[in-house]
Each structure stands twice: as structure tokens, then as C-alpha cells.
Design a protein around this motif. Structure first.
Motif, PDB file in Angstrom:
ATOM      1  N   UNK A   5      30.350  22.611  20.018  1.00 17.02           N
ATOM      2  CA  UNK A   5      31.821  23.080  20.594  1.00 17.02           C
ATOM      3  C   UNK A   5      32.677  24.016  20.051  1.00 17.02           C
ATOM      4  N   UNK A   6      33.385  24.503  21.193  1.00 15.96           N
ATOM      5  CA  UNK A   6      33.902  25.850  20.869  1.00 15.96           C
ATOM      6  C   UNK A   6      35.534  25.686  20.727  1.00 15.96           C
ATOM      7  N   UNK A   7      35.962  26.341  19.265  1.00 22.17           N
ATOM      8  CA  UNK A   7      37.113  25.942  18.503  1.00 22.17           C
ATOM      9  C   UNK A   7      38.073  26.937  19.223  1.00 22.17           C
ATOM     10  N   UNK A   8      39.170  26.952  20.055  1.00 24.04           N
ATOM     11  CA  UNK A   8      39.706  28.933  20.613  1.00 24.04           C
ATOM     12  C   UNK A   8      40.826  28.085  19.765  1.00 24.04           C
ATOM     13  N   UNK A   9      41.370  30.285  19.024  1.00 24.01           N
ATOM     14  CA  UNK A   9      42.301  30.218  18.207  1.00 24.01           C
ATOM     15  C   UNK A   9      43.046  31.308  18.862  1.00 24.01           C
ATOM     16  N   UNK A  10      44.565  31.060  19.032  1.00 22.56           N
ATOM     17  CA  UNK A  10      45.274  31.977  20.229  1.00 22.56           C
ATOM     18  C   UNK A  10      46.205  32.409  19.346  1.00 22.56           C
ATOM     19  N   UNK A  53      31.776  26.909  16.674  1.00 23.05           N
ATOM     20  CA  UNK A  53      32.034  28.304  16.857  1.00 23.05           C
ATOM     21  C   UNK A  53      33.144  28.597  16.909  1.00 23.05           C
ATOM     22  N   UNK A  54      33.939  29.688  16.914  1.00 24.81           N
ATOM     23  CA  UNK A  54      35.397  30.115  17.602  1.00 24.81           C
ATOM     24  C   UNK A  54      35.262  31.084  18.158  1.00 24.81           C
ATOM     25  N   UNK A  55      36.063  31.166  18.698  1.00 23.19           N
ATOM     26  CA  UNK A  55      36.723  31.907  19.028  1.00 23.19           C
ATOM     27  C   UNK A  55      38.255  32.690  19.282  1.00 23.19           C
ATOM     28  N   UNK A 180      34.320  34.674  17.750  1.00 22.31           N
ATOM     29  CA  UNK A 180      34.602  35.624  18.949  1.00 22.31           C
ATOM     30  C   UNK A 180      35.343  36.443  18.615  1.00 22.31           C
ATOM     31  N   UNK A 181      35.455  38.045  19.246  1.00 19.06           N
ATOM     32  CA  UNK A 181      37.097  38.025  18.590  1.00 19.06           C
ATOM     33  C   UNK A 181      37.412  38.958  20.308  1.00 19.06           C
ATOM     34  N   UNK A 182      38.224  38.656  20.522  1.00 18.85           N
ATOM     35  CA  UNK A 182      39.063  39.018  21.928  1.00 18.85           C
ATOM     36  C   UNK A 182      40.963  39.510  21.390  1.00 18.85           C
ATOM     37  N   UNK A 183      41.097  40.761  22.739  1.00 16.34           N
ATOM     38  CA  UNK A 183      42.263  40.809  22.381  1.00 16.34           C
ATOM     39  C   UNK A 183      43.127  40.732  23.721  1.00 16.34           C
TER      40      UNK A 183
END
Length: 186
Positions: A5-10, A53-55, A180-183
Motif C-alpha cells: 500500500x502507498x500512503x500519500x502525504x501532502x 510505502x509513503x509518498x 518518495x518525495x515530490x515538490x
């Protein structure tokens, strides 16, 4: 994609400096960006389950996004998480030393309690007056042996339970470092 599972954090920030800085009084935020990420990741990391996993997506105003910002931010987050995990590891070592010290003291007290309990039991069986026999048996069974158990409880607590928060912190910071990091522009 795997079953993982992928958890997304904004995370909405006004400046990348807000990732590690405490918010100004009157701000809409109550914690630093990294503390927000920590609290979000911590809700999903469990002891007996494989970690998800986290994004993490950081939203910034366009004028704050510069060349190489993503790489610098990833490096800072990894360094921060490594530092915090090492802090937790050191605290866990201190806790284990405290547990060993408490165990040494408690074992001495437990041996004394067992010896006193044995003496009280032997005295209660020696054929002296019934009231004294009952008193010695009560002392042996409840007071002395109970005190020995209570003396051993503290070291058991150190080894069995008190280390969990530090182990949890180490797992959480590892997950943040591996996320995983995104800007992107807000």
C-alpha cells in the motif's frame, strides 16, 4: 504494482525552510513540516506489520521552487531522519543500561525476599503457637514474596515495554527517509 500500500502525504508550505522550522505565532500551521510528516507516518507504522510505502508531496509557491531543490531537500530529510533514529537508538541503549542496573538491584532484593520467605515458612512449620504460625505464613506468602515480585517488575518493564517508543521512532524515521518525495507548485 505490488500489493504494498502507498500512503500519500501532502504538505503545504510557504517556504522550504518551514519544513524544519517551527511555525510563526499566528500561522495556520501548528508544527513544523517534518513534525507533520512524522505524525502522519507514525499512524501507519506498526510493530508486527510490514511498513507501507509513503509518498510525500511538498507544495510550494512557484517562486520558491529552485533548481536542485528536490535533491537538496531529500538529502536534508535523510540526514535529519538518520540523526533522529540515532538519537532514539542511543536512548534505547540508555534504557537497557538502566534496566540492567535495576535488575541487579532487584535480584539482590528478590534473593533477600526469598530467604526471608523461606525462613518464615520454616518457622511456621516448626510447631510454634498457631497464631505465630499463621503470622509467619502470611509474611512468607504475601508480604515477602510479593515484595520480591514487585522488585523484579521494574527491570521487566524496562526490557519488555519501555523500549517500544524508541523502536517505533526508529521505524518511523526509516520510513520517512525511504519515502518518495515530490515538490510541486501550490
Amino acid at each position: 504494482m505490488s500489493k504494498e500500500q502507498l500512503h500519500e502525504i501532502t504538505l503545504h508550505l510557504d517556504d522550504i525552510q518551514d519544513l524544519f522550522a517551527d511555525p510563526e505565532p499566528g500561522s495556520d500551521r501548528y508544527v513544523s513540516g517534518i513534525d507533520f510528516i512524522y505524525s502522519e507516518v507514525r499512524t501507519h507504522v506498526r510493530v508486527l506489520k510490514p511498513p507501507p510505502k509513503f509518498k510525500v508531496t511538498i507544495e510550494l509557491p512557484q517562486e520558491k521552487i529552485t533548481e536542485g531543490l528536490l535533491e537538496r531537500t531529500m538529502a536534508k530529510i535523510k540526514h535529519y531522519c538518520q540523526f533522529k533514529a540515532e538519537q532514539s537508538h542511543k536512548e534505547l541503549r540508555v534504557l537497557r543500561h538502566q534496566g540492567l542496573d535495576a535488575l541487579r538491584r532487584s535480584l539482590v532484593l528478590a534473593v533477600i525476599c526469598v530467604v526471608l520467605g523461606t525462613i518464615a515458612t520454616l518457622l511456621s512449620q516448626s510447631g510454634i503457637h498457631n497464631a505465630l504460625q499463621a503470622l509467619f505464613l502470611f509474611i512468607a506468602a504475601f508480604c515477602v514474596l510479593g515484595a520480591g515480585w514487585v522488585a523484579l517488575w521494574m527491570p521487566f518493564e524496562y526490557f519488555l515495554y519501555d523500549g517500544w517508543p524508541f523502536q517505533q521512532d526508529m521505524r518511523v524515521y526509516k520510513q520517512i527517509a525511504d519515502a518518495d518525495l515530490a515538490i510541486r507548485e501550490s
